[in-house]
Scaffold this active site. Structure first.
Site, short mmCIF file in Angstrom:
data_model
loop_
_atom_site.label_atom_id
_atom_site.label_comp_id
_atom_site.label_asym_id
_atom_site.label_seq_id
_atom_site.Cartn_x
_atom_site.Cartn_y
_atom_site.Cartn_z
N ARG A 111 5.65 -12.79 9.29
CA ARG A 111 6.32 -11.54 8.94
C ARG A 111 7.66 -11.44 9.65
O ARG A 111 7.90 -12.10 10.67
CB ARG A 111 5.44 -10.35 9.28
CG ARG A 111 5.10 -10.19 10.75
CD ARG A 111 4.38 -8.86 11.03
NE ARG A 111 3.34 -8.56 10.06
CZ ARG A 111 3.30 -7.42 9.35
NH1 ARG A 111 4.20 -6.49 9.52
NH2 ARG A 111 2.33 -7.21 8.51
N LYS A 144 4.99 0.89 9.02
CA LYS A 144 5.09 2.19 8.36
C LYS A 144 4.55 3.29 9.26
O LYS A 144 5.05 4.40 9.25
CB LYS A 144 4.31 2.15 7.05
CG LYS A 144 5.03 1.43 5.94
CD LYS A 144 4.19 1.42 4.67
CE LYS A 144 3.57 0.08 4.45
NZ LYS A 144 2.54 0.01 3.44
N GLU A 174 0.87 -1.18 0.00
CA GLU A 174 0.00 0.00 0.00
C GLU A 174 0.91 1.23 0.00
O GLU A 174 1.80 1.33 0.86
CB GLU A 174 -0.89 0.01 1.25
CG GLU A 174 -1.84 1.18 1.21
CD GLU A 174 -2.75 1.32 2.43
OE1 GLU A 174 -2.70 0.46 3.33
OE2 GLU A 174 -3.51 2.30 2.45
P1 ATP Z 1 3.09 -2.01 7.65
O1 ATP Z 1 2.43 -2.44 8.90
O2 ATP Z 1 4.55 -1.86 7.81
O3 ATP Z 1 2.44 -0.83 7.03
P2 ATP Z 1 1.69 -3.62 5.84
O4 ATP Z 1 1.52 -5.09 5.90
O5 ATP Z 1 0.53 -2.78 6.16
O6 ATP Z 1 2.94 -3.24 6.68
P3 ATP Z 1 1.74 -3.44 3.01
O7 ATP Z 1 2.17 -2.29 2.21
O8 ATP Z 1 0.31 -3.78 2.98
O9 ATP Z 1 2.27 -3.16 4.46
O10 ATP Z 1 2.60 -4.73 2.69
C1 ATP Z 1 2.88 -5.22 1.40
C2 ATP Z 1 3.27 -6.66 1.51
O11 ATP Z 1 4.40 -6.80 2.35
C3 ATP Z 1 2.16 -7.50 2.11
O12 ATP Z 1 2.04 -8.68 1.37
C4 ATP Z 1 2.63 -7.76 3.51
O13 ATP Z 1 2.14 -8.98 3.96
C5 ATP Z 1 4.14 -7.75 3.35
N1 ATP Z 1 4.78 -7.34 4.60
C6 ATP Z 1 4.55 -6.23 5.33
N2 ATP Z 1 5.29 -6.22 6.44
C7 ATP Z 1 6.04 -7.34 6.42
C8 ATP Z 1 7.03 -7.91 7.30
N3 ATP Z 1 7.37 -7.31 8.42
N4 ATP Z 1 7.57 -9.09 6.95
C9 ATP Z 1 7.24 -9.70 5.81
N5 ATP Z 1 6.33 -9.23 4.94
C10 ATP Z 1 5.73 -8.07 5.24
MG MG Z 2 -0.62 -1.37 6.38
#
Ligand code: ATP
Ligand code: MG
Length: 614
Positions: free
Chosen positions: A318, A328, A38
């Site tokens: 993760r 983020k 995202e």
């Molecule tokens: P954040 O909480 O950091 O915003 P998010 O999961 O909301 O992380 P996205 O932009 O939706 O962030 O993530 C894109 C992809 O990266 C998704 O498939 C998510 O599962 C993966 N991802 C996010 N954080 C991690 C992590 N710490 N380890 C492995 N994969 C991750």
């Molecule tokens: Mg997110």
């Protein structure tokens, strides 16, 4: 730079086992994964794990992987993030899996041979596009104007928002089947009803009324939050995600990619599975928290009666890393509150910060491969990352002499005005890197830490009356310590054994210590930014603690180093090891008039040593 850095062997894990089986069964024409961030912040090292998994699978199994912006929330997203994400993904996969990147372009057909001999470009949308209801009549993602690059240059990402027309038609299709309805409960009421497993009073609206209201939602007749579109599934399901989840909500907001066109936006769960479908994704890989969403993912695809095969979702644990925070939202807090210098602050676990610090994509990929893919959440020791970085830099870094905190040495028996050009090895790990000349003269700088007036036991560096070897040069003996009025040491007066240089009569004389040095008259100054861990605790948020209370006050120290003159030609793509100290890389703030270098990592794990000391 050494070309010896080998990519880690392709790992094996439960997801790759599944993919391997599907390839053997010829279940799909081609393996197709995606990385769907995202664009609401910069990518971090957790995303790097996901990028390496998704692109890695495409790379290893002759498949393709799409970079897709999961951009369904106009109020949190921004083109700045789209651009940084694109840049970061490109940096991480370039020269490795860039040939496996899904292309929007239907223009020139690029080189189709990979190392494993399988075709590696595939023109999305794949089989999914055939299944869009006729009424949608949407061309799907805009074909890119750009041709495929020669060597994995920047390409346009896919956007979930490019599918808004199709998603809208899919929503209409569900309404027509009596499987979605317009609900007038407020967002708070909806949450409460779902918690209590209660049916909405609007659940049994007639199809015509739902179609009319949904069209009017789209036409902007209602304010934000006034109505929503919900799936009609099962409000008593033990899985709350199945309790008539929201599919669309009203948001009168401009979108960074679609502009003012829409005032209703699909929810993640609705957009994600269908975006996967439209792009022909076969293996939709995400983190464990989405496991409970999987029944909904499948429900939407199955109830739209789409031609098979359907994509399938797989979940893995993760990455959480010691001594840092990852999400983020938290990183944004550090940036917005000026606790760091920006998203690319080299102390942050963002990909842009890690890159700026001097870590190479190879090191990050090796780290991602080394930690493996499992179903169990846990904290990865930051030492694993540091090991991958040291291992990589050891092979490629050019060795240089530099003194971070200097003290002057005068060799009283060395002729004034004499300059010797001594041979120094560029990289003992890489003979092809050759040697260079380093100037030597009567006045030198050495490291303050390499001299002790009152040495502790087993101190094998310089001390009053003691001897030490200067790397590539002579053995010297400290005769006199000069201090200023305040008692601070300002200069050491030494004599050199002028026969002890390589090839000399006493060259083989053994002294216990060897230290680095720089000729004072030839030294050039460099601003060196010495980074350390951002937090003092391995788990900054342990027991609900505010992570900002455990920021490491010493996470950045800036010193003016004295460097050997060859560093004036330092190049941003190269890596340097300051002998006996640390690895460094040029910072983007560096100019021809002022060198600025970031300490990527120290040579040894000083934290482990400190921990042993107690
Ligand atoms: P954040 O909480 O950091 O915003 P998010 O999961 O909301 O992380 P996205 O932009 O939706 O962030 O993530 C894109 C992809 O990266 C998704 O498939 C998510 O599962 C993966 N991802 C996010 N954080 C991690 C992590 N710490 N380890 C492995 N994969 C991750
Ligand atoms: Mg997110």
């Amino acid at each position: 730079m050494s070309s010896e850095n080998k990519e880690a062997a392709a790992p094996s894990d439960f997801i790759r086992d599944i993919v391997e089986k599907h390839v053997a069964e010829k279940k799909y024409p081609q393996i197709h994964t995606r990385f769907p961030p995202e664009p609401n912040g910069y990518l971090h090292i957790g995303h790097a794990k996901s990028i390496c998994l998704n692109f890695g699978i495409a790379h290893e199994f002759g498949g393709i992987c799409n970079l897709r912006m999961d951009d369904t929330n106009p109020t949190k997203e921004d083109v700045e993030y789209v651009d940084s994400i694109t840049e970061d993904v490109n940096w991480l996969i370039s020269g490795w899996a860039s040939q496996n990147l899904g292309l929007k372009s239907k223009g020139k057909t690029p080189d189709t041979s990979t190392s494993n001999g399988k075709p590696d470009f595939h023109l999305a949308p794949a089989f999914g596009s055939a299944a869009v209801p006729a009424a949608a009549a949407s061309p799907g993602p805009e074909p890119s104007k750009r041709d495929a690059p020669e060597t994995g240059a920047l390409l346009e990402p896919f956007y979930a928002s490019d599918y808004f027309d199709q998603l809208y038609e899919y929503a209409i299709a569900l309404i027509k089947k009596g499987q979605a309805y317009v609900c007038d409960l407020t967002p708070e009421e909806t949450d409460e009803y779902r918690r209590q497993a209660k049916e909405s009073p609007y659940r049994n609206r007639r199809v015509e009324e739902n179609l009319d209201l949904f069209t009017r939602m789209k036409n902007g007749e209602f304010p934000d939050g006034k109505r929503s579109l919900r799936a009609k599934i099962d409000v008593t399901s033990p899985n709350v995600w199945m309790r008539d989840p929201l599919l669309y909500r009203i948001r009168h907001a401009e979108h960074h990619h679609t502009g003012p066109k829409w005032c209703i936006y699909p929810m993640y769960d609705f957009a994600h599975c269908l975006s996967d479908y439209i792009e022909g994704i076969t293996h939709s890989i995400c983190t464990l928290e989405f496991e409970v969403h999987r029944p909904l993912y499948d429900w939407i695809l199955e109830n739209l009666d789409l031609p098979r095969p359907l994509p399938h979702q797989y979940e893995f644990a993760r990455l959480s890393l010691g001594y840092t925070v990852m999400s983020k939202r938290k990183l944004m807090q550090l940036v917005n509150e000026n606790l760091v210098s920006g998203w690319d602050d080299p102390r942050l676990p963002t990909i842009s910060g890690i890159r700026r610090r001097g870590v190479t994509p190879e090191a990050l990929r090796n780290f991602a491969y080394n930690i493996g893919i499992t179903k169990y959440n846990g904290i990865t020791d930051v030492a694993v990352l540091e090991h991958a970085i040291r291992d990589d830099l050891n092979k490629r870094a050019l060795r240089r002499l530099a003194v971070l905190r200097s003290i002057k040495v005068v060799l009283t028996n060395y002729p004034e005005g004499k300059i010797e050009e001594l041979d120094a090895i560029n990289n003992p790990e890489d003979p092809a890197a050759g040697t260079r000349k380093v100037p030597f003269s009567r006045e030198l700088y050495i490291e303050q830490d390499d001299f002790r007036e009152v040495p502790p036991p087993k101190f094998f560096r310089l001390k009053p009356g003691g001897e030490v070897r200067l790397k590539y040069a002579y053995i010297i003996k400290c005769d006199e310590v000069i201090k200023d009025a305040g008692g601070r040491i300002v200069e050491l007066r030494c004599t050199a054994d002028l026969d002890s240089k390589m090839g000399g009569a006493t060259a083989n004389r053994k002294v216990k210590g060897t230290i680095h040095w720089v000729s004072a008259a030839h030294a050039i100054d460099a601003e060196c930014r010495l980074y350390d861990r951002l937090f003092t605790e391995a788990e900054p948020e342990k027991d609900g603690r505010d992570f900002k209370t455990v920021l490491n006050p010493h996470s950045l120290e800036v010193v003016t180093a004295k460097c050997e003159p060859s560093l004036k030609d330092a190049r941003p793509e190269l890596r340097y090891q300051f002998a006996r100290l640390a690895y460094f890389a040029l910072d983007k703030d560096s100019t021809p008039g002022k060198l600025v270098l970031n300490r990527t990592i120290t040579l040894k794990d000083t934290w482990a040593k400190d921990a042993r000391k107690g």
